[in-house]
Write an enzyme that holds these catalytic residues in place. Sequence first.
Site, PDB file in Angstrom:
ATOM      1  N   ASN A 194      25.870  78.304 -41.059  1.00 46.02           N
ATOM      2  CA  ASN A 194      25.140  78.865 -42.196  1.00 46.02           C
ATOM      3  C   ASN A 194      24.745  77.780 -43.186  1.00 46.02           C
ATOM      4  O   ASN A 194      23.672  77.854 -43.810  1.00 46.02           O
ATOM      5  CB  ASN A 194      26.013  79.907 -42.900  1.00 46.02           C
ATOM      6  CG  ASN A 194      26.015  81.252 -42.201  1.00 46.02           C
ATOM      7  OD1 ASN A 194      25.030  81.982 -42.242  1.00 46.02           O
ATOM      8  ND2 ASN A 194      27.116  81.577 -41.556  1.00 46.02           N
ATOM      9  N   HIS A 224      30.439  67.669 -43.187  1.00 48.26           N
ATOM     10  CA  HIS A 224      28.989  67.837 -43.229  1.00 48.26           C
ATOM     11  C   HIS A 224      28.375  66.659 -43.989  1.00 48.26           C
ATOM     12  O   HIS A 224      28.829  66.321 -45.087  1.00 48.26           O
ATOM     13  CB  HIS A 224      28.605  69.143 -43.930  1.00 48.26           C
ATOM     14  CG  HIS A 224      29.261  70.359 -43.351  1.00 48.26           C
ATOM     15  ND1 HIS A 224      28.995  70.803 -42.074  1.00 48.26           N
ATOM     16  CD2 HIS A 224      30.160  71.222 -43.877  1.00 48.26           C
ATOM     17  CE1 HIS A 224      29.702  71.897 -41.849  1.00 48.26           C
ATOM     18  NE2 HIS A 224      30.426  72.159 -42.914  1.00 48.26           N
TER      19      HIS A 224
END
Length: 264
Positions: A194, A224
């Site tokens: 997401n 990330h």
Amino acid sequence: MKKLAIAGCGDLAEIVVDALLDGLLPEYQLIGTMSRSIHKAEYLAQKINDSQLSYTCSSCHSVDELLALQPDYVVESSSPEGMRELALPALKNGSSIVTLSIGAFADASFYDEVCKVARENHSRVYLASGAIGGFDVMRTASLMGPCTVTFDTEKSPNSLKGTPVYDESLQEQGRKVFEGNAKEAINLFPTKVNVSVAAALASVGTEKIKVSVTSTADYVGDKHRIEVNNDQVQAVIDVYSKTPQIAGWSVVNTLRNIVSPIVF
């Protein structure tokens, strides 16, 4: 006082409830909970009802039942599928949404319809940052002119179980298991990336952002790395989280920002 409801009552939703009970969300009353498992909805509602707060919380069996309570805001922490079920009825109800299931917006037609309905009903959708950050710099850089954005994520092979890319060899040897864009990524990993769609919507769009997913044996948590480049700015957002709890806390931060006189 703002009336709050929760759709999706897992661990991340419990962080929001506990933050409320700890006094971090004094402007809100949690009036309703809903989950695919009614027992989870009942559990979170009971935490409110067992507290010293001066109001009660109802556990609901459906979206319609939840929206009948007329919440001002609905925290959505279920899944992109759950977000698609909730979004339009909630917005038409005049209820704004704080969502973690941003992958639902990889569907451009759904995104456009949500924007239209929200405008018509004076409601909003707030995209919680989840396990990343830097929305401000991504949005700012993309306004300055053409830019490129890459999103690289590193995960445990265990987190990829149940997806098309998983096989037992990942437990012994790490490798890159996906390269493409955010639209392709969310189609392959409906509940795992997401945040890549969030970064895409904040910058160049789901089909232009370059996404990669790497599996690393014995890895714990998620990492990330987002890189944004234009002819004037180079920005790197690098976030490691050992557990998913940062996503729940990002919802708490978003709710605080909504009612704060100073907004970060």
